[in-house]
Design a protein around this motif. Structure first.
Motif, short mmCIF file in Angstrom:
data_model
loop_
_atom_site.label_atom_id
_atom_site.label_comp_id
_atom_site.label_asym_id
_atom_site.label_seq_id
_atom_site.Cartn_x
_atom_site.Cartn_y
_atom_site.Cartn_z
N GLY A 170 0.79 -1.22 0.00
CA GLY A 170 0.00 0.00 0.00
C GLY A 170 0.82 1.27 0.00
N SER A 171 2.10 1.18 0.35
CA SER A 171 2.91 2.39 0.47
C SER A 171 3.31 2.97 -0.88
CB SER A 171 4.16 2.13 1.31
OG SER A 171 4.94 1.09 0.76
N VAL A 172 3.40 2.14 -1.93
CA VAL A 172 3.72 2.67 -3.25
C VAL A 172 2.56 3.54 -3.75
CG1 VAL A 172 4.24 2.09 -5.66
CG2 VAL A 172 5.23 0.73 -3.81
N ILE A 211 0.15 9.18 -4.40
CA ILE A 211 -0.66 10.32 -3.96
C ILE A 211 0.24 11.50 -3.62
CG2 ILE A 211 -2.28 11.14 -2.21
CD1 ILE A 211 -3.32 8.28 -1.96
N VAL A 212 1.31 11.23 -2.88
CA VAL A 212 2.23 12.29 -2.47
C VAL A 212 2.87 12.95 -3.69
CG1 VAL A 212 4.42 12.76 -1.29
CG2 VAL A 212 2.73 11.27 -0.22
N ALA A 213 3.40 12.14 -4.60
CA ALA A 213 4.12 12.68 -5.76
C ALA A 213 3.21 13.48 -6.66
CB ALA A 213 4.77 11.53 -6.54
N TYR A 214 2.04 12.93 -6.96
CA TYR A 214 1.16 13.64 -7.89
C TYR A 214 0.63 14.93 -7.30
CZ TYR A 214 -2.59 14.87 -11.01
OH TYR A 214 -3.40 15.58 -11.87
N GLY A 249 -3.47 19.89 -1.55
CA GLY A 249 -2.78 20.02 -0.28
C GLY A 249 -3.24 19.02 0.75
N LEU A 250 -4.56 18.84 0.85
CA LEU A 250 -5.10 17.89 1.82
C LEU A 250 -4.72 16.46 1.48
CD1 LEU A 250 -8.66 19.43 2.35
CD2 LEU A 250 -6.74 19.48 3.96
N LEU A 251 -4.77 16.12 0.19
CA LEU A 251 -4.41 14.76 -0.21
C LEU A 251 -2.91 14.50 -0.06
CD1 LEU A 251 -6.66 14.11 -3.33
CD2 LEU A 251 -6.86 13.12 -1.05
N PHE A 252 -2.09 15.54 -0.25
CA PHE A 252 -0.65 15.38 -0.02
C PHE A 252 -0.39 14.96 1.43
CE2 PHE A 252 3.35 17.05 1.55
CZ PHE A 252 4.26 16.53 0.63
N LEU A 253 -1.02 15.65 2.38
CA LEU A 253 -0.84 15.32 3.78
C LEU A 253 -1.39 13.93 4.09
CD1 LEU A 253 -1.85 18.75 5.39
CD2 LEU A 253 0.47 17.83 5.05
N THR A 254 -2.53 13.58 3.48
CA THR A 254 -3.11 12.26 3.69
C THR A 254 -2.19 11.17 3.15
OG1 THR A 254 -5.35 13.17 3.53
CG2 THR A 254 -5.10 10.80 3.21
N GLY A 255 -1.69 11.37 1.92
CA GLY A 255 -0.80 10.39 1.32
C GLY A 255 0.48 10.21 2.11
N PHE A 256 1.04 11.31 2.60
CA PHE A 256 2.28 11.23 3.38
C PHE A 256 2.04 10.46 4.69
CE2 PHE A 256 5.57 13.05 6.23
CZ PHE A 256 6.69 12.68 5.49
N GLY A 257 0.90 10.72 5.32
CA GLY A 257 0.57 9.98 6.53
C GLY A 257 0.39 8.50 6.27
N ARG A 292 4.74 1.94 5.25
CA ARG A 292 6.04 1.62 4.64
C ARG A 292 6.76 0.46 5.32
NH1 ARG A 292 10.37 4.73 7.34
NH2 ARG A 292 9.44 5.80 9.13
N SER A 293 6.48 0.19 6.59
CA SER A 293 7.16 -0.89 7.30
C SER A 293 6.40 -2.21 7.24
CB SER A 293 7.39 -0.50 8.77
OG SER A 293 8.23 0.64 8.85
N ARG A 294 5.24 -2.21 6.60
CA ARG A 294 4.49 -3.45 6.47
C ARG A 294 5.19 -4.41 5.52
NH1 ARG A 294 -1.47 -2.35 4.64
NH2 ARG A 294 -1.57 -4.57 5.02
N PRO A 295 4.89 -5.71 5.60
CA PRO A 295 5.45 -6.65 4.62
C PRO A 295 4.99 -6.28 3.21
CG PRO A 295 4.52 -7.83 6.49
CD PRO A 295 4.08 -6.40 6.62
N ARG A 296 5.86 -6.46 2.27
CA ARG A 296 5.52 -6.21 0.87
C ARG A 296 4.70 -7.37 0.35
NH1 ARG A 296 7.85 -3.57 -3.76
NH2 ARG A 296 7.90 -4.88 -5.61
N SER A 297 3.50 -7.09 -0.11
CA SER A 297 2.60 -8.17 -0.52
C SER A 297 2.85 -8.61 -1.95
CB SER A 297 1.14 -7.72 -0.37
OG SER A 297 0.88 -6.64 -1.24
N ALA A 298 2.51 -9.86 -2.20
CA ALA A 298 2.60 -10.42 -3.54
C ALA A 298 1.48 -11.43 -3.71
CB ALA A 298 3.95 -11.10 -3.77
N VAL A 299 1.00 -11.58 -4.92
CA VAL A 299 -0.08 -12.51 -5.20
C VAL A 299 0.52 -13.83 -5.65
CG1 VAL A 299 -2.16 -12.95 -6.55
CG2 VAL A 299 -1.55 -10.62 -5.91
N MET A 300 0.33 -14.88 -4.86
CA MET A 300 0.76 -16.22 -5.24
C MET A 300 -0.47 -17.11 -5.18
SD MET A 300 3.89 -15.71 -5.85
CE MET A 300 4.26 -17.41 -6.22
N THR A 301 -1.04 -17.43 -6.30
CA THR A 301 -2.27 -18.22 -6.31
C THR A 301 -1.95 -19.69 -6.41
OG1 THR A 301 -2.42 -17.94 -8.69
CG2 THR A 301 -3.65 -16.39 -7.33
N GLU A 302 -2.58 -20.47 -5.57
CA GLU A 302 -2.42 -21.92 -5.61
C GLU A 302 -3.69 -22.52 -5.04
OE1 GLU A 302 -0.09 -23.33 -1.86
OE2 GLU A 302 1.00 -21.66 -2.74
N ASN A 303 -3.93 -23.75 -5.31
CA ASN A 303 -5.13 -24.40 -4.82
C ASN A 303 -5.04 -24.60 -3.32
OD1 ASN A 303 -6.29 -24.64 -7.33
ND2 ASN A 303 -5.28 -26.59 -7.76
#
Length: 321
Positions: A223-225, A230-233, A262-270, A276-287
């Protein structure tokens, strides 16, 4: 001895914003939006595959996100610029003519996320995983879409004499042609700051930064990317809104989009700080035992390496809660 005169440099604008094929009128604005959607979808699918997903999953989600986004973008534009369509002497049906221009990115992203959430749930992909995969493509799509404003001779800043000043014509939005003067030449309104170009280049640079550097090198949490998107745009959009000279509704002297940026910049930064410290997720589909799918955290290995584990199992899989 003659004194040489330097040529007057400027960025020309088209005098035609549409063309006809039989009974159909094709708007360049719509083509730019469509091109942005195609490029953004391609990149989102590629990045989701790199996270262990499939092209089919990406396209299924995009098929929900795009129409929701278009509706949301138009609703935001009509609501924030309602004086263009409602009131005495106004054309109410103009609110539906999206091909003439008018999409608010904030509404497009907000309602697009709703559509993406529906598609993600149906395909078994976490919304955060898809949002991270789609973020750079969103920036590219927005950067390409801005060239539709160039065809429409709109979204410009204050008058300027800079070498890269933008020539703006008096356009007839109904015919898609520049209004001509008595001598048959297109009417020129003046030369202005090319804010559409600034925003387009900013989106390209931000997409490259997110895709080629931050996401690959630091592998931030799920989710951090998207939060960085949001921050960059919004950082760029805040500056460009301050430069624009076209009419817009204001609050306390500032354009509505300036406040929202301005409001979305602050929201995105928060959000970025929180995710940013959460595990990086990936989709691995299996039965699974119930015929469902498992979405696993990214342990740094490729999807192919995961599939090569003996007996079709991967003991390092952990279902995300």
């Amino acid at each position: 001895m003659q004194t040489s005169v330097l040529p007057d440099f400027f960025i020309p604008s088209p005098t035609v914003s549409a063309f006809e094929i039989g009974p159909l009128t094709i708007r360049f604005y719509a083509l730019c939006i469509l091109a942005g959607i195609v490029i953004g979808a391609w990149l989102a699918a590629r990045r989701l595959r790199a996270r262990g997903g499939t092209t089919a999953q990406a396209l299924d989600i995009i098929m929900w996100a795009v129409p929701f986004g278009i509706i949301g973008g138009r609703l935001y534009h009509v609501i924030t610029d309602n004086q263009l369509y409602f009131g005495p002497g106004k054309d109410l049906w103009g609110a539906l003519r999206i091909w003439e221009g008018g999409l608010g990115i904030w509404g497009a992203v907000a309602l697009g996320l709703v559509g993406a959430a529906i598609g993600a749930k149906r395909t078994g992909v976490r919304l955060a995983t898809f949002a991270d995969a789609a973020a750079p493509g969103l920036l590219l799509a927005q950067g390409l879409g801005r060239w539709g404003n160039w065809f429409n001779n709109e979204l410009y800043g204050e008058p300027t004499d800079l070498p890269w000043k933008l020539q703006i014509h008096n356009m007839n939005s109904v015919t898609g042609q520049a209004v001509t003067a008595a001598d048959g030449t297109p009417e020129i309104l003046g030369y202005f700051q090319p804010t559409f170009l600034y925003e387009s280049l900013w989106c390209l640079a931000a997409a490259t930064f997110l895709l080629m550097f931050l996401d690959r090198r630091y592998r931030p949490g799920a989710g951090s990317v998207f939060a960085l998107y949001i921050v960059a745009y919004t950082a760029g959009r805040f500056a460009f809104e301050l430069m624009r000279s076209d009419y817009a509704n204001t609050i306390m002297g500032l354009r509505i989009n300036t406040w929202v940026s301005g409001l979305l910049f602050l929201t995105g930064f928060g959000l970025f700080l929180a995710l940013r410290s959460r595990p990086r997720s990936a989709v691995m589909t299996e039965n699974t035992g119930s015929g469902g799918t498992v979405e696993a955290e990214d342990d740094g290995r490729s999807p192919e390496q995961h599939r090569e584990v003996p007996n079709g199992r991967n003991d390092r899989h952990r279902t995300q809660q």
